[in-house]
Enzyme design. Sequence first.
Site, PDB file in Angstrom:
ATOM      1  N   ASP A   1      -6.064   8.465   7.587  1.00 28.04           N
ATOM      2  CA  ASP A   1      -6.480   8.486   6.185  1.00 28.04           C
ATOM      3  C   ASP A   1      -7.188   9.843   6.033  1.00 28.04           C
ATOM      4  O   ASP A   1      -6.944  10.748   6.849  1.00 28.04           O
ATOM      5  CB  ASP A   1      -7.390   7.277   5.864  1.00 28.04           C
ATOM      6  CG  ASP A   1      -7.635   7.091   4.372  1.00 28.04           C
ATOM      7  OD1 ASP A   1      -6.750   6.555   3.687  1.00 28.04           O
ATOM      8  OD2 ASP A   1      -8.699   7.505   3.873  1.00 28.04           O
TER       9      ASP A   1
ATOM     10  N   LYS B   1      -9.132  -1.479   7.162  1.00 20.88           N
ATOM     11  CA  LYS B   1      -9.495  -0.062   7.014  1.00 20.88           C
ATOM     12  C   LYS B   1     -10.666   0.203   7.935  1.00 20.88           C
ATOM     13  O   LYS B   1     -11.437  -0.705   8.238  1.00 20.88           O
ATOM     14  CB  LYS B   1      -9.933   0.212   5.570  1.00 20.88           C
ATOM     15  CG  LYS B   1      -9.738   1.648   5.151  1.00 20.88           C
ATOM     16  CD  LYS B   1      -8.341   1.890   4.673  1.00 20.88           C
ATOM     17  CE  LYS B   1      -8.063   3.362   4.474  1.00 20.88           C
ATOM     18  NZ  LYS B   1      -6.766   3.555   3.789  1.00 20.88           N
TER      19      LYS B   1
HETATM   20  O1  2IT Z   1      -4.292   4.315   2.370  1.00 24.04           O
HETATM   21  C1  2IT Z   1      -3.302   4.138   3.122  1.00 24.04           C
HETATM   22  O2  2IT Z   1      -2.373   3.402   2.810  1.00 24.04           O
HETATM   23  C2  2IT Z   1      -3.292   4.854   4.397  1.00 24.04           C
HETATM   24  N1  2IT Z   1      -4.224   5.600   4.671  1.00 24.04           N
HETATM   25  C3  2IT Z   1      -2.173   4.648   5.369  1.00 24.04           C
HETATM   26  C4  2IT Z   1      -2.381   3.408   6.165  1.00 24.04           C
HETATM   27  C5  2IT Z   1      -1.384   3.155   7.264  1.00 24.04           C
HETATM   28  O3  2IT Z   1      -1.611   2.196   8.000  1.00 24.04           O
HETATM   29  O4  2IT Z   1      -0.387   3.879   7.392  1.00 24.04           O
END
Ligand code: 2IT
Length: 441
Positions: A158, A118
């Site tokens: 996100d 993240k």
């Molecule tokens: O919290 C999540 O799963 C997302 N923000 C999507 C992450 C992604 O790599 O598609």
Amino acid sequence: MAALQAKHPGENEYLQAVQEVLESIEDVYNQHPEFEKAKIVERMVEPDRIYTFRVTWVDDKGQIQSNLGYRVQFNSAIGPYKGGLRFHKAVTPSMLKFLGFEQTFKNALTTLPMGGGKGGSDFDPVGKSNDEIMRFCQAFMLELWRCIGPDEDVPAGDVGVGGREIGFLDGMYRKLARQYNTGVLTGKGMTWGGSILRPEATGYGAMYFAQLALEKVGKSLAGQRIALSGFGNVAWGAAKKAKQLGAKVVAISGPDGVCEIPDGITDEMIDYMLDMRASNRNKVEDMAVKYPAATKFTAGKKSWAIPVDIAFPSAFQNELSLADAQELKKNGCWAVFEISNMGCQADAIHWIQGNGMMFAPGKAVNAGGVATSGLEMTQNAEHISWTADEVDERLHHIMAAIHEQCVKFGTQADGSIDYVKGANIAGFMKVAQAMLEQGII
Ligand code: 2IT
């Protein structure tokens, strides 16, 4: 937990996320001395590494602005780091560590080979112009590009990062890395490698999951009155699919208050959510101003004050408190499905589960988003594009597989399903097994 608290004092979201998982897996962990011997938990709760960098950019007035940028590479035991970027003024290392930790378990549930990561920044998109967003994204990528790669770490969107931001980020990545045909980011535009249905996938997947959970108790989404929160990408996709499945979305919300829609959200209103997001005003009142006859805005209130059958937190962590859960139940609500990551406070979850309401956690319910990112990576690697039907069918299968894993690991002695336990144990077992087999690294 005591050791972790002492090591990371004040990292409340991170500690909360770890506590929830450890509570769930305690029994299973104690049945596996090989996990204990390899210190799997102690290793799994710490990210592999965290990149921190300064992002300097120039605003429309010519003033120099500085923000902090991060990428948390949490766990790569089952695949390249994968997870979104969050641009929000409250972003801290604690927030991104909680999200990276959750992502590791969620990605394990998707059945696809993706590790957890993240990232993001304390950049506040509210009130920013399109040019400012572009300049910030470009400056952010000047640092991030060295940390990522299609087989290494694949970011996506996100909170505060949608298709527009992914476009600006990818454009700069291409310029810097001279890689033009890669799946280094997901959530891309449809003309340059994006997957059909990725924008809708988090919300669609959540409704597929809810439908499966309701079927288990002889119910369905059709005819249910539901509350969403926020009006971003996740709430948008959820509203679209909920409406298609015959449910009535009677509330959306924003930081400014709640917008009640007594007769249910219309297709036009769902489309307008996209304009509201693109405006960077961050006000749900805009919906009430546009559709005054069909809606009612109340400042300072949350969606959880509106009488509904099912609540779907779909905005931000800890957005549903114990008092909110109690008010929901008092007004007739009988199920809560988290679409936001850790949308409910810990005491709210315990109360919901202890008071006969159905509950399912974000890492299972919202996993359709990252799963479809995984499908986007596959299409990029094969240099092909699937049709909407092909992607939707795969998404359906994945959500069914996630639900099945929750049932397998979460079925209780009385036959009820503890979805929190089920999701946490299923995710943990997969990552733990991979770490064990890869040795002490
Ligand atoms: O919290 C999540 O799963 C997302 N923000 C999507 C992450 C992604 O790599 O598609």
